[in-house]
Design a protein around this motif. Structure first.
Motif, PDB file in Angstrom:
ATOM      1  N   GLU A  52       0.837  -1.215   0.000  1.00 58.21           N
ATOM      2  CA  GLU A  52       0.000   0.000   0.000  1.00 58.21           C
ATOM      3  C   GLU A  52       0.867   1.258   0.000  1.00 58.21           C
ATOM      4  O   GLU A  52       0.569   2.236  -0.689  1.00 58.21           O
ATOM      5  CB  GLU A  52      -0.911   0.012   1.242  1.00 58.21           C
ATOM      6  CG  GLU A  52      -1.933  -1.122   1.268  1.00 58.21           C
ATOM      7  CD  GLU A  52      -1.312  -2.490   1.548  1.00 58.21           C
ATOM      8  OE1 GLU A  52      -0.299  -2.561   2.278  1.00 58.21           O
ATOM      9  OE2 GLU A  52      -1.824  -3.502   1.009  1.00 58.21           O
ATOM     10  N   SER A  54       3.625   1.601  -1.250  1.00 55.41           N
ATOM     11  CA  SER A  54       4.396   1.707  -2.497  1.00 55.41           C
ATOM     12  C   SER A  54       3.586   2.329  -3.641  1.00 55.41           C
ATOM     13  O   SER A  54       4.117   2.527  -4.732  1.00 55.41           O
ATOM     14  CB  SER A  54       4.913   0.323  -2.915  1.00 55.41           C
ATOM     15  OG  SER A  54       3.931  -0.434  -3.606  1.00 55.41           O
ATOM     16  N   THR A  55       2.305   2.602  -3.403  1.00 56.44           N
ATOM     17  CA  THR A  55       1.454   3.104  -4.502  1.00 56.44           C
ATOM     18  C   THR A  55       1.627   4.608  -4.710  1.00 56.44           C
ATOM     19  O   THR A  55       2.064   5.331  -3.820  1.00 56.44           O
ATOM     20  CB  THR A  55      -0.032   2.802  -4.229  1.00 56.44           C
ATOM     21  OG1 THR A  55      -0.379   3.360  -2.960  1.00 56.44           O
ATOM     22  CG2 THR A  55      -0.286   1.306  -4.212  1.00 56.44           C
ATOM     23  N   LYS A  56       1.204   5.047  -5.886  1.00 57.77           N
ATOM     24  CA  LYS A  56       1.379   6.443  -6.292  1.00 57.77           C
ATOM     25  C   LYS A  56       0.797   7.426  -5.280  1.00 57.77           C
ATOM     26  O   LYS A  56       1.429   8.425  -4.935  1.00 57.77           O
ATOM     27  CB  LYS A  56       0.699   6.646  -7.655  1.00 57.77           C
ATOM     28  CG  LYS A  56       1.067   7.962  -8.297  1.00 57.77           C
ATOM     29  CD  LYS A  56       0.231   8.253  -9.529  1.00 57.77           C
ATOM     30  CE  LYS A  56       0.523   9.667 -10.011  1.00 57.77           C
ATOM     31  NZ  LYS A  56      -0.397  10.078 -11.076  1.00 57.77           N
ATOM     32  N   SER A  57      -0.406   7.126  -4.796  1.00 60.36           N
ATOM     33  CA  SER A  57      -1.074   8.084  -3.917  1.00 60.36           C
ATOM     34  C   SER A  57      -0.431   8.130  -2.531  1.00 60.36           C
ATOM     35  O   SER A  57      -0.581   9.112  -1.807  1.00 60.36           O
ATOM     36  CB  SER A  57      -2.560   7.733  -3.795  1.00 60.36           C
ATOM     37  OG  SER A  57      -2.708   6.404  -3.362  1.00 60.36           O
TER      38      SER A  57
ATOM     39  N   THR B  27       1.098  -3.869  -7.782  1.00 58.53           N
ATOM     40  CA  THR B  27       1.567  -2.766  -6.941  1.00 58.53           C
ATOM     41  C   THR B  27       2.988  -2.422  -7.397  1.00 58.53           C
ATOM     42  O   THR B  27       3.709  -3.280  -7.923  1.00 58.53           O
ATOM     43  CB  THR B  27       1.618  -3.165  -5.460  1.00 58.53           C
ATOM     44  OG1 THR B  27       2.574  -4.221  -5.308  1.00 58.53           O
ATOM     45  CG2 THR B  27       0.256  -3.626  -4.949  1.00 58.53           C
ATOM     46  N   PRO B  28       3.403  -1.176  -7.185  1.00 56.57           N
ATOM     47  CA  PRO B  28       4.789  -0.827  -7.549  1.00 56.57           C
ATOM     48  C   PRO B  28       5.816  -1.743  -6.881  1.00 56.57           C
ATOM     49  O   PRO B  28       6.797  -2.143  -7.523  1.00 56.57           O
ATOM     50  CB  PRO B  28       4.898   0.616  -7.060  1.00 56.57           C
ATOM     51  CG  PRO B  28       3.502   1.160  -7.217  1.00 56.57           C
ATOM     52  CD  PRO B  28       2.614   0.018  -6.792  1.00 56.57           C
ATOM     53  N   VAL B  84       1.842   2.585 -13.655  1.00 59.04           N
ATOM     54  CA  VAL B  84       1.037   2.636 -12.413  1.00 59.04           C
ATOM     55  C   VAL B  84       1.481   3.782 -11.509  1.00 59.04           C
ATOM     56  O   VAL B  84       0.732   4.208 -10.630  1.00 59.04           O
ATOM     57  CB  VAL B  84       1.027   1.294 -11.630  1.00 59.04           C
ATOM     58  CG1 VAL B  84       0.456   0.162 -12.498  1.00 59.04           C
ATOM     59  CG2 VAL B  84       2.379   0.919 -11.078  1.00 59.04           C
ATOM     60  N   LEU B  85       2.686   4.287 -11.702  1.00 59.86           N
ATOM     61  CA  LEU B  85       3.165   5.424 -10.903  1.00 59.86           C
ATOM     62  C   LEU B  85       2.975   6.762 -11.629  1.00 59.86           C
ATOM     63  O   LEU B  85       3.320   7.816 -11.073  1.00 59.86           O
ATOM     64  CB  LEU B  85       4.650   5.243 -10.551  1.00 59.86           C
ATOM     65  CG  LEU B  85       4.959   4.163  -9.517  1.00 59.86           C
ATOM     66  CD1 LEU B  85       6.459   3.947  -9.410  1.00 59.86           C
ATOM     67  CD2 LEU B  85       4.387   4.521  -8.138  1.00 59.86           C
TER      68      LEU B  85
END
Lengths: 104, 104, 104, 104
Positions: A52, A54-57, B27-28, B84-85
């Motif tokens: 979680e 690691s995600t963009k947001s 996920t990243p 994804v990023l």
């Protein structure tokens, strides 16, 4: 026909190496090593994060900037490796995606 | 304006993941792991070769084909991770090459 | 004094390479490449698992066996690399742990 | 029976993590990522060297020291990963070497 973005970037990197007389270091063996080293740095950005986090947001702007630069480093060596081997990346990606389509 | 080749490939890979309901795995953190795993396979192609044996003119067509497919795998996960990023690969490569120009 | 376990394993691997006349391939450069390739295979075992699914109690016996063999492969190349460079692994680990004690 | 060197080192690393309350970060997934990151740093030490330049007699003392510390880092995460998974490294190495004996 205009040059593709892949060709344009490969050209940038090729000129950079030529100007510094680094072509002699850029054997495919060495470039593959440099690439995996950069991939290791990229993975290190994520190693202690939860999926979680690691995600963009969830990533902060500084983390995202650091990750972007590591992604660039991997792309640089991948493009350079493909260039010295005469491999067309977009073509082999499309070829591999077709293999994947049939496999999964 | 037409889509760039990077955007086109990212779209292909995005659709592939969506169709298989694999987005939840992407996920990243996980994609960075997959990328380094593929980079490891790429480096393995070269590990017992001398630098000379690793060059385009010395590699056989089967070796070159195997290497091309490993390069594709690395590009696929790198493009997917950037996607994804929300990272624009050509832009960050140009940015990083400017940093390199100043550094070396 | 009896040989340590590290020395015993290094000897096993050394003899294995000697018997097959593989010493000529075992330059430090090549061994480092082989090691990172195996580390990539190890990481691939975990890439689509959640952190929870990656734990001992959650892994099935077959997964755990596959992971154990990948750990062995990494150790084999790490021990071999240290051996050809004359590096004493337990000693450098203790040295590095002291550095870490002071740093963190 | 006295503890083996592998057990002794695993104990050192376990205590280090416990003291800093880092056990929560030490999932197998995260440790595998940390390990491959360190393996990437190790390979980076060799990437621009020829095979000959990578040998013990050709490396300078500073290079050898840097390499030794990278080897230590890989061993630390490998030992830690094996420890949290309850895997006995010397045992799996012997098991894998027997598989290799039969295969090659």
């Amino acid at each position: 026909m205009s040059k593709s973005e892949f060709e344009e970037l490969a050209g940038l990197i090729r000129d950079f190496a030529k100007t510094r007389d680094w072509e002699k270091f850029h054997t495919p063996k060495n470039l593959a090593m440099a690439l995996v080293g950069e991939a290791g740095e990229l993975v290190a950005e994520f190693q202690w994060l939860t999926p979680e986090e690691s995600t963009k947001s969830a990533l902060g702007p500084e983390q995202l900037e650091a990750i972007a630069l590591e992604i660039a480093d991997v792309q640089i060596y991948l493009s350079r490796l493909a260039d010295v081997l005469g491999i067309d990346i977009p073509e082999v990606v499309r070829q591999k995606m077709k293999i994947n389509e049939n496999r999964f």
